[in-house]
Design a protein around this motif. Structure first.
Motif, short mmCIF file in Angstrom:
data_model
loop_
_atom_site.label_atom_id
_atom_site.label_comp_id
_atom_site.label_asym_id
_atom_site.label_seq_id
_atom_site.Cartn_x
_atom_site.Cartn_y
_atom_site.Cartn_z
N SER A 173 0.31 2.42 8.41
CA SER A 173 1.66 1.92 8.20
C SER A 173 2.45 1.69 9.50
CB SER A 173 2.42 2.87 7.27
OG SER A 173 3.72 2.41 7.06
N ILE A 194 -3.05 6.20 5.30
CA ILE A 194 -2.30 4.94 5.20
C ILE A 194 -0.90 5.13 5.76
CG2 ILE A 194 -1.23 3.31 3.59
CD1 ILE A 194 -3.70 3.78 1.76
N ARG A 195 -0.25 6.20 5.35
CA ARG A 195 1.14 6.44 5.75
C ARG A 195 1.28 6.76 7.23
NH1 ARG A 195 4.75 10.34 6.13
NH2 ARG A 195 3.39 12.04 5.56
N LEU A 212 0.83 -1.22 0.00
CA LEU A 212 0.00 0.00 0.00
C LEU A 212 0.86 1.26 0.00
CD1 LEU A 212 -2.87 -0.74 2.54
CD2 LEU A 212 -3.06 -0.50 0.07
N TYR A 230 -4.03 8.43 1.19
CA TYR A 230 -2.64 7.99 1.28
C TYR A 230 -2.00 8.47 2.59
CZ TYR A 230 2.19 7.00 0.29
OH TYR A 230 3.47 6.52 0.39
N GLU A 231 -2.33 9.67 3.01
CA GLU A 231 -1.78 10.19 4.27
C GLU A 231 -2.27 9.37 5.46
OE1 GLU A 231 0.60 12.56 4.98
OE2 GLU A 231 0.90 12.31 2.83
N PHE A 247 -4.23 6.23 -4.78
CA PHE A 247 -5.09 6.76 -3.73
C PHE A 247 -5.16 8.27 -3.78
CE2 PHE A 247 -3.16 2.86 -2.02
CZ PHE A 247 -4.30 2.13 -1.75
N ARG A 258 1.99 2.28 -3.46
CA ARG A 258 0.96 2.55 -4.47
C ARG A 258 0.33 3.93 -4.26
NH1 ARG A 258 -2.67 -2.76 -4.47
NH2 ARG A 258 -2.47 -2.48 -2.26
N LYS A 259 1.15 4.90 -4.03
CA LYS A 259 0.71 6.26 -3.73
C LYS A 259 -0.22 6.83 -4.81
CE LYS A 259 2.54 10.80 -2.64
NZ LYS A 259 3.73 11.60 -2.36
N ASP A 260 0.07 6.56 -6.05
CA ASP A 260 -0.71 7.12 -7.16
C ASP A 260 -2.12 6.56 -7.25
OD1 ASP A 260 1.50 8.63 -7.81
OD2 ASP A 260 2.25 7.17 -9.27
#
Length: 122
Positions: free
Chosen positions: A41, A36-37, A21, A33-34, A28, A24-26
């Motif tokens: 994560s 997730i990060r 995940l 993505y933030e 989301f 695969r930044k592009d």
């Protein structure tokens, strides 16, 4: 996509998918993505550790564990409100009472049959 990760049954597979995940930044939206990060994560191993240790429940939802081990997501949503929980308790109580009434009727029939049989033996 993300919710499917928690349906996996293998720890190594789940760990691999969660790690992917991050790369695969592009795929989301930036806000997703933030999350997730920053949120998923750093803690992903905690989220999936139940796959490694079978003594850990998959869910910590006390309401869900009290009623059933697994439920469809549509049913889980009803427990997010006090009204939904109370409605479920009420419905289970009605079912329990109906079953109890049926058992009482059956017991009365057996008692009558038993009395009749006892009279014939005497």
């Amino acid at each position: 996509m993300i919710k499917d990760l928690f349906d996996l049954n293998d720890y190594d597979e789940a760990e691999k998918e969660l790690q992917s995940l991050i790369f695969r930044k592009d795929e989301f939206h930036l806000a997703i993505y933030e999350i997730i990060r920053k949120s998923i994560s750093p803690r992903y191993k905690i989220f999936i550790y139940y796959l490694k240790d079978k003594g850990i429940e998959k869910t910590s939802n006390k309401i869900e564990n009290a009623f059933q081990k697994t439920m469809p997501k549509s049913r889980k949503r009803t427990f997010k409100t006090k009204r939904g929980v109370l409605k479920r308790i009420y419905r289970r109580d009605l079912i329990w009472n109906d079953n109890r009434k049926k058992n009482l009727k059956i017991n009365k029939v057996f008692e009558r049959v038993h009395k009749l049989l006892m009279k014939k033996h005497i």
